[in-house]
Design a protein around this motif. Sequence first.
Motif, mmCIF file in Angstrom:
data_model
loop_
_atom_site.group_PDB
_atom_site.id
_atom_site.type_symbol
_atom_site.label_atom_id
_atom_site.label_comp_id
_atom_site.label_asym_id
_atom_site.label_seq_id
_atom_site.Cartn_x
_atom_site.Cartn_y
_atom_site.Cartn_z
ATOM 1 N N ASN A 198 0.830 -1.196 0.000
ATOM 2 C CA ASN A 198 0.000 0.000 0.000
ATOM 3 C C ASN A 198 0.863 1.243 0.000
ATOM 4 O OD1 ASN A 198 -2.302 -1.555 0.131
ATOM 5 N ND2 ASN A 198 -2.470 -1.433 2.352
ATOM 6 N N ALA A 199 0.375 2.286 -0.645
ATOM 7 C CA ALA A 199 1.027 3.588 -0.616
ATOM 8 C C ALA A 199 -0.054 4.652 -0.663
ATOM 9 C CB ALA A 199 1.985 3.747 -1.797
ATOM 10 N N ALA A 200 0.210 5.776 -0.031
ATOM 11 C CA ALA A 200 -0.752 6.874 -0.002
ATOM 12 C C ALA A 200 -0.304 7.977 -0.958
ATOM 13 C CB ALA A 200 -0.895 7.426 1.410
ATOM 14 N N VAL A 201 -1.276 8.514 -1.702
ATOM 15 C CA VAL A 201 -1.036 9.647 -2.599
ATOM 16 C C VAL A 201 -1.912 10.793 -2.093
ATOM 17 C CG1 VAL A 201 -1.183 10.524 -4.957
ATOM 18 C CG2 VAL A 201 -0.564 8.129 -4.552
ATOM 19 N N LEU A 202 -1.273 11.847 -1.581
ATOM 20 C CA LEU A 202 -1.994 12.991 -1.033
ATOM 21 C C LEU A 202 -2.075 14.102 -2.077
ATOM 22 C CD1 LEU A 202 -0.448 13.246 2.560
ATOM 23 C CD2 LEU A 202 -2.184 11.687 1.694
ATOM 24 N N LEU A 203 -3.250 14.687 -2.218
ATOM 25 C CA LEU A 203 -3.456 15.777 -3.172
ATOM 26 C C LEU A 203 -4.033 16.976 -2.438
ATOM 27 C CD1 LEU A 203 -3.587 16.983 -6.013
ATOM 28 C CD2 LEU A 203 -5.827 15.887 -6.296
ATOM 29 N N ASP A 204 -3.317 18.078 -2.488
ATOM 30 C CA ASP A 204 -3.716 19.323 -1.843
ATOM 31 C C ASP A 204 -4.712 20.059 -2.743
ATOM 32 O OD1 ASP A 204 -3.917 21.671 -0.454
ATOM 33 O OD2 ASP A 204 -1.786 22.167 -0.519
ATOM 34 N N VAL A 205 -5.949 20.235 -2.273
ATOM 35 C CA VAL A 205 -6.988 20.860 -3.097
ATOM 36 C C VAL A 205 -7.407 22.221 -2.541
ATOM 37 C CG1 VAL A 205 -7.865 18.671 -3.967
ATOM 38 C CG2 VAL A 205 -8.833 19.620 -1.879
ATOM 39 N N ARG A 206 -6.544 22.866 -1.784
ATOM 40 C CA ARG A 206 -6.872 24.196 -1.258
ATOM 41 C C ARG A 206 -6.738 25.250 -2.364
ATOM 42 N NH1 ARG A 206 -2.648 25.444 2.501
ATOM 43 N NH2 ARG A 206 -1.445 24.023 1.200
ATOM 44 N N ARG A 207 -7.768 26.050 -2.498
ATOM 45 C CA ARG A 207 -7.763 27.049 -3.576
ATOM 46 C C ARG A 207 -6.672 28.099 -3.349
ATOM 47 N NH1 ARG A 207 -13.414 29.679 -4.601
ATOM 48 N NH2 ARG A 207 -13.763 27.531 -5.297
ATOM 49 N N GLY A 208 -6.453 28.513 -2.130
ATOM 50 C CA GLY A 208 -5.470 29.547 -1.856
ATOM 51 C C GLY A 208 -4.035 29.088 -1.960
ATOM 52 N N ALA A 209 -3.812 27.796 -2.201
ATOM 53 C CA ALA A 209 -2.446 27.270 -2.273
ATOM 54 C C ALA A 209 -1.898 27.271 -3.689
ATOM 55 C CB ALA A 209 -2.413 25.846 -1.710
ATOM 56 N N HIS A 210 -2.680 27.770 -4.648
ATOM 57 C CA HIS A 210 -2.275 27.670 -6.058
ATOM 58 C C HIS A 210 -2.383 29.016 -6.746
ATOM 59 C CE1 HIS A 210 -2.404 23.342 -5.502
ATOM 60 N NE2 HIS A 210 -3.567 23.525 -4.929
ATOM 61 N N ARG A 211 -1.582 29.178 -7.797
ATOM 62 C CA ARG A 211 -1.575 30.409 -8.576
ATOM 63 C C ARG A 211 -1.296 30.094 -10.040
ATOM 64 N NH1 ARG A 211 1.856 35.067 -5.389
ATOM 65 N NH2 ARG A 211 0.416 35.391 -3.658
ATOM 66 N N GLY A 212 -1.487 31.137 -10.878
ATOM 67 C CA GLY A 212 -1.025 31.015 -12.254
ATOM 68 C C GLY A 212 -2.118 30.700 -13.238
ATOM 69 N N GLU A 213 -1.980 31.264 -14.447
ATOM 70 C CA GLU A 213 -2.909 30.940 -15.527
ATOM 71 C C GLU A 213 -2.760 29.472 -15.922
ATOM 72 O OE1 GLU A 213 -2.210 33.629 -18.660
ATOM 73 O OE2 GLU A 213 -2.810 35.415 -17.547
ATOM 74 N N LEU A 214 -1.498 29.019 -16.027
ATOM 75 C CA LEU A 214 -1.263 27.584 -16.183
ATOM 76 C C LEU A 214 -1.243 27.025 -14.770
ATOM 77 C CD1 LEU A 214 1.501 27.667 -18.929
ATOM 78 C CD2 LEU A 214 -0.922 27.199 -19.215
ATOM 79 N N SER A 215 -2.421 26.736 -14.254
ATOM 80 C CA SER A 215 -2.605 26.510 -12.827
ATOM 81 C C SER A 215 -1.705 25.413 -12.287
ATOM 82 C CB SER A 215 -4.071 26.155 -12.559
ATOM 83 O OG SER A 215 -4.247 25.745 -11.233
ATOM 84 N N SER A 216 -1.085 25.711 -11.144
ATOM 85 C CA SER A 216 -0.326 24.680 -10.445
ATOM 86 C C SER A 216 -1.245 23.569 -9.969
ATOM 87 C CB SER A 216 0.422 25.299 -9.262
ATOM 88 O OG SER A 216 -0.480 25.931 -8.358
ATOM 89 N N PHE A 217 -2.516 23.914 -9.727
ATOM 90 C CA PHE A 217 -3.468 22.884 -9.307
ATOM 91 C C PHE A 217 -3.670 21.846 -10.404
ATOM 92 C CE2 PHE A 217 -7.906 21.361 -9.005
ATOM 93 C CZ PHE A 217 -7.815 20.701 -7.793
ATOM 94 N N GLU A 218 -3.780 22.281 -11.657
ATOM 95 C CA GLU A 218 -3.953 21.330 -12.751
ATOM 96 C C GLU A 218 -2.716 20.448 -12.890
ATOM 97 O OE1 GLU A 218 -6.630 20.637 -14.526
ATOM 98 O OE2 GLU A 218 -7.717 22.076 -13.281
ATOM 99 N N THR B 237 -13.095 15.575 -12.220
ATOM 100 C CA THR B 237 -13.935 16.739 -11.923
ATOM 101 C C THR B 237 -13.528 17.471 -10.650
ATOM 102 O OG1 THR B 237 -15.521 15.288 -10.768
ATOM 103 C CG2 THR B 237 -15.930 15.734 -13.098
ATOM 104 N N VAL B 238 -12.483 17.026 -9.976
ATOM 105 C CA VAL B 238 -12.105 17.673 -8.718
ATOM 106 C C VAL B 238 -11.722 19.125 -8.983
ATOM 107 C CG1 VAL B 238 -9.667 16.978 -8.873
ATOM 108 C CG2 VAL B 238 -10.695 17.456 -6.638
ATOM 109 N N ALA B 239 -12.123 19.998 -8.069
ATOM 110 C CA ALA B 239 -11.836 21.420 -8.202
ATOM 111 C C ALA B 239 -11.238 21.930 -6.903
ATOM 112 C CB ALA B 239 -13.108 22.203 -8.539
ATOM 113 N N ALA B 240 -10.420 22.958 -7.015
ATOM 114 C CA ALA B 240 -9.848 23.573 -5.820
ATOM 115 C C ALA B 240 -10.968 24.191 -4.993
ATOM 116 C CB ALA B 240 -8.819 24.623 -6.211
ATOM 117 N N ALA B 241 -10.912 23.992 -3.687
ATOM 118 C CA ALA B 241 -11.987 24.422 -2.798
ATOM 119 C C ALA B 241 -11.451 25.401 -1.756
ATOM 120 C CB ALA B 241 -12.612 23.211 -2.108
#
Length: 414
Positions: free
Chosen positions: A232-252, A297-301
Amino acid sequence: MELTGRGKTLLAVSVVVGLTALAVGEGDLLRAAALAAIAPIGGLFVLRWSRPSLESNRVLNPAQVEAGQATQVRLGIQNTGRSRPPALMLEDRIPYRLGNRPRLVLERLAPGARSVVNYTITPGSRGAYELGPLTVRTSDPFGLAVSVQEFPVTTELIVTPRIQPLRSLLLPGGAGMSSGESASHTVAITGNDDIAVREYRNGDDMRRVHWKASAHRGQLMVRREEQPWENNAAVLLDVRRGAHRGELSSFEWMVDAAASATVRLSRDGIDPWLITAHRDFECRQGDYSQAMRYLATVAAAPEAPVAAMVEKAQRARSVSGIVAFLGHLTPEEAAALGRLARRGGRCTALVVDPVRWIPKAASSRVDPREQAFAQQHGQAVSTLASAGWQVVPVVAGTELRRVWTQLSAWRNLA
């Protein structure tokens, strides 16, 4: 049913010519105008008589695709009426992000006949897209009148993130190997104390109660049997809206990276556990379809605290490693993540620096807010590294496949 632009123009000209003929007393011109007016009106009657009775369906093959891959759309049309309609013009409504609306022509259908037409779309970005409704137009032979039918049924197309090719990785302790050399037991991410005891559940044998641990924790605890090794391994994904910037979004970038890591680990025989602040998915036996559907469909929240993601990770039964995709952090959030490294498992964080994500032109003026933001992020990264995490910085243009090979806590397979 209605007149087309051509039909309206012909009818208007006929009326004007007819009125002029009456004014000047030209009988021949009046008869010509009357004959011209009959054409569009006759077209309406022809369509009313031959209006088709149709049924339609839409099938996607496949209904879930990766961004950049093509899917085929099959439109089935059946004539359920008793007449043979003129040629049918089909237009399927699709989101503008998928390209221009496909327009297809279907030859005349005999009563009871069925025909199938296909078109292909290649979505470039992840998401859930509604295809439809389908519009069918029928016109008279001269194109003066048109009949429009709309079939309101829509079909959902799921486009998952783009999967990048990554090298296979070997987890510490033997996970990920197909040779069966794994260790006999596992260590839970929740700490060494949880190896021996767990909370009491209805039906547990009272002879397994660990009274010392129960007194220490203030609730009934029972001895836990040793568990066999699980890859088993865990993959964590940070979905905080305030943690990302940029037109080429770091979230994407992070969503694509998390999807690629999940797929790579699954193909290596490891069961990845995708975790966000809101949802988590255990991908067992190589089945990661639900996780991919979520990532489509996940979106920054605005409300997605790191603490909630840490709490979910601490409930993991057993993981040999954690790979986290994180945005801007505060020292407090880094300290919360640090608890995962102190309680077992190898932890690696690919941290996006939102200040440096998009390079800026050199300037002698320094924005104090940006400077404070960068200083806070630097302190958080230091806290995370001091807690035992391997930290890999990520900026715009970073290729995941290159930083993936830098994970020192995971050895590359030949």
